[in-house]
Design a protein around this motif. Structure first.
Motif, mmCIF file in Angstrom:
data_model
loop_
_atom_site.group_PDB
_atom_site.id
_atom_site.type_symbol
_atom_site.label_atom_id
_atom_site.label_comp_id
_atom_site.label_asym_id
_atom_site.label_seq_id
_atom_site.Cartn_x
_atom_site.Cartn_y
_atom_site.Cartn_z
ATOM 1 N N ASP A 1 -9.527 5.895 75.484
ATOM 2 C CA ASP A 1 -10.259 7.019 76.064
ATOM 3 C C ASP A 1 -11.567 6.558 76.680
ATOM 4 N N LEU A 2 -12.311 5.723 75.952
ATOM 5 C CA LEU A 2 -13.577 5.208 76.466
ATOM 6 C C LEU A 2 -13.357 4.310 77.682
ATOM 7 N N SER A 3 -12.313 3.500 77.645
ATOM 8 C CA SER A 3 -12.044 2.592 78.763
ATOM 9 C C SER A 3 -11.723 3.366 80.039
ATOM 10 N N VAL A 4 -10.909 4.394 79.912
ATOM 11 C CA VAL A 4 -10.554 5.197 81.093
ATOM 12 C C VAL A 4 -11.784 5.910 81.628
ATOM 13 N N LYS A 5 -12.567 6.508 80.739
ATOM 14 C CA LYS A 5 -13.779 7.194 81.183
ATOM 15 C C LYS A 5 -14.740 6.233 81.859
ATOM 16 N N GLY A 6 -14.931 5.060 81.257
ATOM 17 C CA GLY A 6 -15.841 4.086 81.835
ATOM 18 C C GLY A 6 -15.385 3.602 83.195
ATOM 19 N N TYR B 1 -20.793 6.391 72.491
ATOM 20 C CA TYR B 1 -19.365 6.324 72.163
ATOM 21 C C TYR B 1 -18.969 4.877 71.865
ATOM 22 N N PHE B 2 -19.416 3.970 72.720
ATOM 23 C CA PHE B 2 -19.116 2.553 72.522
ATOM 24 C C PHE B 2 -19.751 2.029 71.242
ATOM 25 N N ALA B 3 -21.005 2.426 70.980
ATOM 26 C CA ALA B 3 -21.699 1.956 69.781
ATOM 27 C C ALA B 3 -21.008 2.459 68.508
ATOM 28 N N VAL B 4 -20.593 3.720 68.504
ATOM 29 C CA VAL B 4 -19.917 4.285 67.328
ATOM 30 C C VAL B 4 -18.593 3.576 67.091
ATOM 31 N N ASN C 1 -25.043 6.879 81.378
ATOM 32 C CA ASN C 1 -24.457 7.930 80.549
ATOM 33 C C ASN C 1 -24.682 7.588 79.076
ATOM 34 N N LEU C 2 -25.620 8.278 78.443
ATOM 35 C CA LEU C 2 -25.965 7.983 77.054
ATOM 36 C C LEU C 2 -24.827 8.326 76.105
ATOM 37 N N TRP C 3 -24.050 9.350 76.427
ATOM 38 C CA TRP C 3 -22.947 9.730 75.543
ATOM 39 C C TRP C 3 -21.866 8.647 75.514
ATOM 40 N N LEU C 4 -21.566 8.068 76.682
ATOM 41 C CA LEU C 4 -20.564 7.005 76.716
ATOM 42 C C LEU C 4 -21.075 5.742 76.032
#
Length: 742
Positions: A123-128, A145-148, A139-142
């Protein structure tokens, strides 16, 4: 013309492009318009890649299948807290009777968790990829997301390396982030809370000063002043020892009194000695509970509404920007298709728009509503303002058209159909249901002092058969008059039909087991809840039939519509509460698991000792603990309600230490103060908007046949500012993957 339209595309094709290239460019423009419209309707950002491959990936990612898989994954990883150690699979959470729960072997929940994290990584890869590297870095949320995900993977690896024997799992506290980042409305709500914290902190400071001041006064009244007396009065001494023995005890007692949970207990010892002491507690409650706490509610409401307006203004801007981008792309297709150059300057071809609309991922009802507005233009070009307003109908949730009634040729059947379809037939059904409910209540009163074996259920058994036969006949007659589709169209009919079928099955089962009712008939109880008791229990649900009269009572219809709209718009607030519960429950398990020990195993509670009245032990609150996730959630719920929460404060202070009070006070602030006031703000805004004089008459007039349900965005639409065309075009020109030609 192809060369003029080329800058609109995400990737250039050169000036010597052939006719087939123009056709592919037109197809790409259509696909871009489809995505822009979907972005506008879903309030999504349009700043993503716009080439053909990225558009296919983008639409696939936001398809119903992918989003449902992502939603199921979020629910699954959150639900692991009930299964993994400490497991909640026990019949009771009471520490005295709880058996050893089943614990999954090491690696079972970890495997499920690994699969979930792989989906989140995808999900993160596609969004990024879709937003591009430049947008990703901003984008702080993304980035969070990566940090979490990174921390979760590291903690998961440590867990496996220690054979699942680690004492703390950091990733469990981080799991609610996956729920937060997947909801735009929850992000807005969280942002509103963050920006409202300074104002809430100012009132919190006043509350702190208020508590400290009255704590000092209370200690002077009940502690220091009493030390000057040679022989302390018993009532005064009780007040001192119970509530004002030292500074922490005094602060805790007054903090609980601020919530009125220990009122009037905290006042009684001193008031018994001298009635003048009552003024101290009354003044404290007036200033703290009635003034400062309500002032906090007013500030949260005002600030939340202001920041929510900003968030909704951003959403409106996103919709207008997406719609304007779709307009510009569609206007360029006229040149690619060989139309006159003036057409693109005038507006959008309705045929092109309808072709785009067919490809969008919209429900059939919304598509039909938009098509009707487009067809009303009678083939003329759609202007920019008209194009923007086409999508407002989506917020209104247009209801389905009522299915046509069956057509009968016989005059007798037509008359019967008219009578059954009339409102008076519903009134008759409600009257019969009222009689059913009254019969149940009458027999409950008559049999309240009798044991189950002493009751005579003959009359009630006969009445139940009569009522069931009427409900069955009513259902069949309505299907005859309205048709099956017309009957199922109304939610009230669906509920009545399901209830009738369930009652019919229970009555047939009762008849097969107990035979037909007779004089002195008493059904035997083979299980804890017999078929006869189940029938009577389900029969009480017939009371919900009276909800159908609400649309015919205008004030009640207003309240009901407000409550329904509130429930529909409560997902973000419910999600925030779920996150808060989850985080505090996990922290509570790590802090307090196993500290509550049953009598006989604890040095604090002897097996045969008599516990003080009103204490944790005397009230048998042994099931209120943090020994597993489910028990922790229930404990937090009881503290959130704040009734008797001083019992929990005292118990955990004795069992785990005085620092535990900070945990419960922090949870009280988050749940009872902040979240409850935010919920109250939404409730007030919903009611004030619907009871506004400008909307009152319109809503009442349409209460019987509502044509739409109002969303949060539409609820505030009349006070939001429409973005200017210059602002929209400026943002479009800054699109990193789209170049406009005008």
């Amino acid at each position: 013309m192809a060369a003029e339209a080329q800058p609109l595309l995400g990737r250039g094709r050169g000036s010597g492009q052939a006719r087939s290239g123009a056709s592919s460019s037109q197809k790409l423009c259509i696909d871009q318009a489809v995505v822009f419209i979907e972005d506008a309707i879903k309030y999504r950002s349009i700043y993503h890649r716009m080439d053909a491959g990225s558009l296919w990936l983008y639409r696939w990612y936001y398809s119903n299948l992918c989003q449902r898989v992502l939603g199921i994954t979020i629910v699954l990883i959150l639900a692991l807290a009930f299964v993994e150690f400490p497991s909640s699979f026990t019949r009771t959470s009471d520490v005295r009777y709880r058996s050893q729960p089943w614990q999954p072997p090491c690696g079972v929940t970890e495997t499920i968790e690994a699969l979930c994290m792989l989906i989140f990584l995808a999900d993160l890869s596609v969004k990024g990829y879709l937003v591009g590297q430049a947008q990703l870095q901003q984008n702080l949320w993304l980035l969070a997301y990566f940090a979490v995900l990174l921390v979760s993977v590291v903690d998961w690896t440590v867990s496996l390396s220690l054979a699942c024997e680690e004492s703390v799992r950091v990733r469990r506290v981080l799991r609610p982030f996956f729920l937060l980042q997947n909801s735009s409305m929850m992000k807005k709500t969280l942002k509103c809370i963050r920006w409202s914290l300074p104002e809430m902190a100012s009132v919190g400071l006043l509350l702190t000063i208020h508590l400290c001041l009255f704590t000092i006064i209370g200690m002077l009244l009940f502690t220091i002043g009493m030390s000057m007396i040679t022989q302390l009065d018993e009532a005064q001494n009780k007040e001192r020892l119970a509530y004002f023995e030292n500074l922490p005890e005094s602060l805790t007692s007054l903090l609980v009194l601020l919530t009125t949970a220990n009122n009037p207990d905290v006042m009684i010892p001193a008031y018994t000695k001298n009635r003048v002491y009552a003024f101290y507690f009354i003044i404290f409650t007036l200033i703290g509970s009635l003034f400062l706490m309500n002032l906090l509610t007013a500030i949260i409401y005002n600030q939340f509404r202001g920041y929510l307006m900003k968030s909704l203004q951003t959403s409106l801007f996103r919709r207008r920007l997406g719609a304007r981008a779709a307009y510009e792309v569609l206007a360029s297709t006229a040149g690619l298709a060989g139309a006159t150059p003036e057409w693109a300057e005038v507006g959008v071809n309705p045929e092109d728009f309808l072709r785009v609309l067919e490809k969008t991922q919209l429900c059939k009802i919304d598509k039909q509503a938009i098509m009707q507005k487009v067809l009303s233009y009678e083939g003329r070009p759609i202007l920019p303002d008209e194009f923007q307003k086409l999508f407002d109908v989506v917020d209104k949730g247009v209801m389905k058209e009522h299915p046509p009634k069956p057509q009968y040729e016989s005059p007798f059947l037509q008359s019967a159909q008219f009578l059954i379809s009339h409102r008076c037939f519903d009134y008759l059904g409600s009257l019969i249901a009222l009689g059913n409910l009254l019969s149940i209540c009458v027999f409950l009163v008559l049999d309240s002092n009798l044991l189950p074996g002493q009751r005579n259920d003959f009359v009630l058994g006969i009445l139940n058969y009569v009522f069931i036969l009427y409900y069955l006949l009513e259902m069949l007659l309505k299907v005859f008059a309205l048709g099956l589709r017309g009957y199922l169209y109304h939610c009230g009919n669906v509920f009545d039909g399901l209830l009738t079928i369930v009652l019919l099955v229970l009555e047939i089962s009762t008849l097969a087991v107990y035979r037909f009712p007779r004089s002195g008939w008493v059904p035997k109880q083979y299980v804890p809840l017999s078929l006869w008791d189940m029938t009577r229990l389900v029969n009480t649900l017939i009371v919900f039939r009276f909800l159908r009269i609400i649309p015919y009572m205008k004030p009640m219809a207003m309240i009901a519509s407000t409550v329904l709209a509130l429930i529909q718009n409560l997902r973000a607030f419910g999600g925030i509460l779920v996150v808060a519960y989850y985080v505090f429950a996990i922290i509570g398990i790590n802090l307090f698991r196993g500290v509550i020990l049953p009598p006989g195993n604890s040095s604090l509670v002897a097996e045969n000792s008599s516990a003080p009245c009103g204490s944790f032990e005397q009230l048998d609150y042994w099931s209120i603990n943090f020994d597993d996730f489910a028990a922790a959630v229930i404990t937090l719920w009881n503290v959130m309600v704040v009734n008797n929460w001083q019992v929990f404060l005292d118990a955990y202070r004795r069992y785990s230490g005085p620092w535990s009070i900070l945990y419960f006070v922090l949870w009280w602030l988050v749940s009872s103060v902040i979240w409850t006031n935010l919920f109250l703000a939404l409730l007030l805004e919903n009611f004030l908007h619907r009871w506004d004089p400008q909307n009152h008459g319109h809503l009442l007039a349409g209460s019987q046949q509502n044509t739409y349900q109002m969303s949060v965005e539409l609820m505030f639409r009349d006070i939001l500012e429409e973005p200017k065309e210059e602002e929209l075009m400026e943002k479009l020109y800054k699109h990193p993957h789209l170049k406009l030609c005008r």
